[in-house]
Design a protein around this motif. Sequence first.
Motif, PDB file in Angstrom:
ATOM      1  N   THR A  45       0.848  -1.119  -0.193  1.00  0.00           N
ATOM      2  CA  THR A  45      -0.041  -0.061  -0.034  1.00  0.00           C
ATOM      3  C   THR A  45       0.931   1.220   0.305  1.00  0.00           C
ATOM      4  N   TYR A  46       2.007   1.259   0.572  1.00  0.00           N
ATOM      5  CA  TYR A  46       2.781   2.244   0.788  1.00  0.00           C
ATOM      6  C   TYR A  46       4.366   2.172   0.156  1.00  0.00           C
ATOM      7  N   LEU A  47       4.221   2.553  -1.079  1.00  0.00           N
ATOM      8  CA  LEU A  47       5.341   1.961  -1.830  1.00  0.00           C
ATOM      9  C   LEU A  47       6.683   3.010  -1.845  1.00  0.00           C
ATOM     10  N   SER A  48       7.853   2.546  -1.953  1.00  0.00           N
ATOM     11  CA  SER A  48       9.234   3.199  -1.885  1.00  0.00           C
ATOM     12  C   SER A  48       9.368   3.936  -3.071  1.00  0.00           C
ATOM     13  N   PHE A  83      16.139   2.260  12.217  1.00  0.00           N
ATOM     14  CA  PHE A  83      16.672   1.846  11.054  1.00  0.00           C
ATOM     15  C   PHE A  83      15.504   1.291  10.191  1.00  0.00           C
ATOM     16  N   GLY A  84      14.304   2.059  10.176  1.00  0.00           N
ATOM     17  CA  GLY A  84      12.913   1.532   9.322  1.00  0.00           C
ATOM     18  C   GLY A  84      12.733   0.247   9.601  1.00  0.00           C
ATOM     19  N   GLY A  85      12.113  -0.501   8.650  1.00  0.00           N
ATOM     20  CA  GLY A  85      11.565  -1.808   8.887  1.00  0.00           C
ATOM     21  C   GLY A  85      10.910  -2.310   7.761  1.00  0.00           C
ATOM     22  N   GLY A  86      10.323  -3.618   7.935  1.00  0.00           N
ATOM     23  CA  GLY A  86       9.900  -4.318   6.687  1.00  0.00           C
ATOM     24  C   GLY A  86      10.959  -4.498   5.564  1.00  0.00           C
ATOM     25  N   PRO A  87      10.486  -4.557   4.213  1.00  0.00           N
ATOM     26  CA  PRO A  87      11.320  -4.975   3.163  1.00  0.00           C
ATOM     27  C   PRO A  87      12.648  -4.168   3.026  1.00  0.00           C
ATOM     28  N   HIS A  88      12.513  -2.738   3.380  1.00  0.00           N
ATOM     29  CA  HIS A  88      13.530  -1.639   3.543  1.00  0.00           C
ATOM     30  C   HIS A  88      14.261  -1.628   4.500  1.00  0.00           C
ATOM     31  N   PHE A  89      14.270  -2.593   5.399  1.00  0.00           N
ATOM     32  CA  PHE A  89      15.126  -2.420   6.917  1.00  0.00           C
ATOM     33  C   PHE A  89      16.492  -2.266   6.369  1.00  0.00           C
TER      34      PHE A  89
END
Length: 393
Positions: free
Chosen positions: A60-63, A335-341
């Motif tokens: 839903t929230y794309l990079s 450090f963020g999270g999800g696939p872009h950790f």
Amino acid sequence: MATSVSQPPEHIRLAELWRDPYPAYRYLREHDPVAWVPEAGRYLVTRFEDIMHVERHPETYLSSENPSLMTRSIGETLLRQDGAAHRRLRRAAEGPLRPRIVKEHWLPVFRRHAEDILATVAERGEGDLFRDVAGPFAARNLAALLGLRGVGDTEMQEWSQAIIDAGGNYGEDPEIWARCARAVSDLDTAMDDVLPVLRRAPDHSVISSMLHADDPLTEDEIRTNVRVFLGGGLNEPRDSMAAAAYALLTHDDQRRDVEADPALWKRVFEEAVRWVSPIGMYPRRVAERTELAGRVLEPGDKLGVVVASGNRDERIFARPDAFDIHRTDTSHVAFGGGPHFCLGTWVSRAGVGQIGLPLLFRKLSGLRLTETEIPFGGWVFRGPLRLPAAWDV
């Protein structure tokens, strides 16, 4: 006009966020947690749980965001890719950054760099810990990690800062774009020298990993991704080291605790990156109509995920504005999270938390600040601007 806790989002100015973003973030968390900020040109997401929701729903929230400041300045990188395209780029680069390789191969390299830098400055008795220690340490480590050869600490820092500034150039300053273009050109020249060498003789570096991956990256893909690694990969460890040093030098009781129990260095690092998030905001783009914290968002809407605000959310952290290595609420999103950790998480934890900070306080006996007011700057990226100190000789 100064940003105050009573200012609505349309009055928030980027210049004030750069100087001190925390009053504005506090207001937004309380009154408008997904707020349209005109000067930023996006909705700022400021509460911890909403940030985690965004990270848990990458569909839903794309990079990907085009054009974005990053793609305009350095090209298409893995940070602005989603799904399979992102996974391919990440897999090609991540081998040298995994915990086991960091421990076995890179920790001795980082220790050698720290000892060499500290031996050089120790005899002076005074200096700027930001300029003379944290910056060169981060630069030297990153050059080795990437596989760049013959590139000095100063060049690495200048190129990195130019890329960082362009990535946060929401004010469209033309000189910032020009400096970034020069840095990219100089970095490409350095890459011209190293790519054929690493193609013939692989090593533990990130560039080598991308060249020799199961699905190797093209030279253009390698160049653009080295640019993004040069930005955050230098800025984050430099600023986390400087912020952590500042914190201990202004909290004598916690400094004594750490010096009595070296196992606490890990907590120093984690609390420092919560307290002053070196990478404070990153963008996302809405893919489908959705609702976040009561705000209806439409496809194409741009978000700024403000982890620096989430890391000071009163709903999650007791006394969030205080530096406290003994806090029990230790989770953070620095450090963020999800696939872009963040790919460099283990490198930063090891290089700064296990090597850089302990050696800094051990090698520079009697370390103390020589100014009472230390300036910090930035909101997309944030850290001390200088850290003047003295030590015993």
